[in-house]
Design a protein around this motif. Structure first.
Motif, PDB file in Angstrom:
ATOM      1  N   GLU A 201      24.028 -60.693   8.448  1.00 34.44           N
ATOM      2  CA  GLU A 201      24.650 -59.475   8.958  1.00 34.44           C
ATOM      3  C   GLU A 201      25.992 -59.780   9.621  1.00 34.44           C
ATOM      4  N   ILE A 202      26.148 -60.968  10.200  1.00 36.05           N
ATOM      5  CA  ILE A 202      27.438 -61.364  10.781  1.00 36.05           C
ATOM      6  C   ILE A 202      28.498 -61.468   9.696  1.00 36.05           C
ATOM      7  N   THR A 203      28.196 -62.217   8.658  1.00 36.89           N
ATOM      8  CA  THR A 203      29.204 -62.483   7.627  1.00 36.89           C
ATOM      9  C   THR A 203      29.442 -61.270   6.732  1.00 36.89           C
ATOM     10  N   ALA A 204      28.391 -60.495   6.450  1.00 32.45           N
ATOM     11  CA  ALA A 204      28.585 -59.310   5.619  1.00 32.45           C
ATOM     12  C   ALA A 204      29.400 -58.246   6.355  1.00 32.45           C
ATOM     13  N   THR A 205      29.216 -58.134   7.663  1.00 31.98           N
ATOM     14  CA  THR A 205      30.037 -57.208   8.446  1.00 31.98           C
ATOM     15  C   THR A 205      31.494 -57.625   8.398  1.00 31.98           C
ATOM     16  N   MET A 206      31.754 -58.918   8.553  1.00 28.58           N
ATOM     17  CA  MET A 206      33.124 -59.417   8.489  1.00 28.58           C
ATOM     18  C   MET A 206      33.739 -59.115   7.124  1.00 28.58           C
ATOM     19  N   ALA A 207      32.982 -59.350   6.037  1.00 27.98           N
ATOM     20  CA  ALA A 207      33.502 -59.108   4.693  1.00 27.98           C
ATOM     21  C   ALA A 207      33.776 -57.623   4.458  1.00 27.98           C
ATOM     22  N   ALA A 208      32.856 -56.762   4.897  1.00 31.43           N
ATOM     23  CA  ALA A 208      33.050 -55.321   4.722  1.00 31.43           C
ATOM     24  C   ALA A 208      34.294 -54.846   5.460  1.00 31.43           C
TER      25      ALA A 208
END
Length: 536
Positions: A201-208
């Motif tokens: 969820e940390i990295t996917a939020t950053m990517a989004a």
């Protein structure tokens, strides 16, 4: 001088092939980096890793839905191989900083008969767990667990790489890219290496967030940023199917990005066919995530009870009191953004904390110097979200589960905030003057040292334990525990990768110059201005 010339106003469509190459290089680098963290950390030494590993093994074996009779008050009972069901024996170092990891018993390779395992993550969406659990169908024992970790690390690295790649497609990318590099603290890399959906969820939020910034900036010419559109779509679906709270982080990412560019550009996005198709697929994926949340509302009782009767309930605390308490603790969580390893029992050295604290304070102060306050508005919205959203969520949970909030839960918002700081000043000149190059060289080199120091310090914690007296020499002379490839081998590989990454970042920010130049010294070769196109 405006550095918007740092990228041309429009990109030829064939540049998408260059974007793919850039993504693959960044992805390979981050995957190797996080995989080394996976190997350097003893099994089950990540927060709540036992429960998440049991859940992953169960989902990989088709146990997706919680059913009546599977819950007995301490979590969900599932059928998993015996060596996975008994992983709690591996947590002997938890909260015991002085104890080396040699206390953990060996994990047998042939202990594969199915037995009951108990997980407190039984109600979580199965998507992440199915992917991470697949290696347990192929391998057994410790190799299976390390493989599961590495799959999780590679998955998180893919989204980190997508976020960085998206930022380079901005018209003035250097400040946001530098800010994103600051946001990738040792804690982010550490969490990415364990079995826990918190990392995704940390990295996917950053990517989004990064992908949406690029889409909004190029709303008039979306054909040149199709990879960013795809990044937003995939990241949104993943977030909707990770944890319930992940949808809140997605909403925060969208709000901050729109604040930077305005609502008018949002409407322009939907004039593009690729956006419409991606949005349709995204709606289906998000809908499945919402369906799972509703399904779990009607799941059998007690499926999410705290394991072993542990509770954080505080008698008499009202939601508004919990909200105010969380506001008081806003800055108390900062050390956990930087690095509190293990079961949150091993802070990184104070030198590392002070280095990142300096950079984070600069990130807070630099937007104040922005000449156009409109460009800094997104930063202030991100700062407000980091302070308010966790407080609201904790206030809503205080009467049922008590105080459960940890700094690592805030890392999605933390990454948005730091990148937003770079966005707020991205049109400021990034001229490659000797003075700026020298400052950049020192900051990047110090960051490299801080990353390596954190890595070796964590190894010390598990190789010989942390005692009141310095015991660095004992790591060499009398190591009590050794990770795969030995702690010296892992440290050398990690230091080499960090140097390559630091040198690559420096060359990106200052084209035609090297982080270490033996022949030209700090003066470098003839100046390359901030308007020079950065290397991919």
């Amino acid at each position: 001088m405006d550095s918007t010339a740092g990228r041309p106003a429009a990109f030829p469509s064939h540049d998408n092939r260059m974007v793919l190459r850039q993504f693959l290089r960044t992805f390979a680098f981050l995957s190797l980096l996080t995989s080394l963290w996976s190997l350097a950390t003893p099994l089950m030494a990540f927060p709540d890793e036992v429960s998440h590993t049991i859940k992953a093994a169960a989902v990989a074996r088709g146990q997706f839905v919680v059913q009546a009779g599977q819950s007995y008050g301490h979590g969900v009972h599932v059928q998993v191989p015996s060596y996975i069901a008994n992983l709690s024996d591996q947590t002997c170092t938890a909260f015991k900083r002085e104890m080396a990891a040699s206390c953990a018993p060996s994990i047998p390779l042939d202990d594969n008969y199915l037995t009951i395992g108990v997980t407190s993550a039984g109600m979580y969406n199965p998507m992440y767990y199915w992917i991470v659990g697949l290696p347990s169908l192929i391998f057994s024992g410790a190799p299976a667990l390390f493989a599961m970790r590495i799959v999780s690390a590679v998955l998180s690295s893919a989204f980190l790489a997508a976020g960085f790649t998206a930022l380079t497609r901005l018209r003035a990318p250097k400040w946001p890219v530098a800010a994103a590099a600051v946001a990738v603290t040792p804690m982010v890399l550490f969490l990415a290496a364990g079995i826990n959906p918190n990392s995704l969820e940390i990295t996917a939020t950053m990517a989004a967030f990064c992908g949406l910034l690029v889409c909004l900036e190029n709303s008039r010419n979306l054909a040149v940023v199709k990879p960013a559109i795809l990044t937003v779509g995939i990241s949104a679906v993943v977030l909707a199917n990770t944890r319930n709270v992940s949808l809140v982080w997605l909403l925060a990412a969208v709000t901050v990005a729109v604040t930077f560019f305005g609502f008018r550009r949002v409407g322009m996005l939907f004039h593009n066919r690729t956006v419409l198709v991606t949005s349709g697929a995204m709606a289906v994926g998000v809908g499945l995530g919402l369906w799972w949340i509703v399904l779990m509302i009607f799941a059998p009782g007690s499926t999410a009870a705290a394991p072993d009767g542990i509770t954080n309930l505080v008698e008499g605390v009202k939601p508004h009191q919990a909200f105010l308490t969380m506001l008081d603790r806003v800055f108390d969580f900062v050390p956990q953004y930087i690095g509190v390893m293990g079961w949150l029992d091993t802070p990184v050295p104070q030198a590392v904390v002070q280095y990142w604290s300096m950079l984070l304070m600069l990130a807070l102060l630099i937007p104040l110097t922005s000449r156009q306050s409109r460009r800094a508005l997104g930063f202030w919205v991100a700062l407000l979200a980091l302070a308010i959203l966790p407080a609201i969520i904790q206030a809503g949970l205080i009467t049922t589960v008590g105080y459960i909030w940890q700094g690592r839960y805030n890392l999605p918002l933390f990454m948005i905030l730091v990148i937003a700081a770079g966005m707020s000043v991205r049109n400021r000149s990034f001229e490659s003057t000797p003075e700026l190059r020298n400052v950049g060289r020192v900051i990047i080199a110090a960051g490299a040292v801080a990353h390596v120091y954190s890595f070796i310090y964590l190894l010390r914690r598990y190789v010989v334990g942390l005692h009141d007296t310095g015991n660095w020499q004992v790591m060499i002379t009398h190591p009590e525990w050794q990770p795969p490839l030995s702690w010296i081998g892992l440290s050398a590989l990690y230091a080499g990768l960090i140097y390559l990454g630091s040198a690559g970042l420096y060359r990106y920010l200052f084209p035609s110059y090297e982080l270490i130049d033996k022949f030209r010294g700090f003066s470098g070769s003839p100046a390359a201005t901030g308007s020079e196109a950065p290397r991919s």
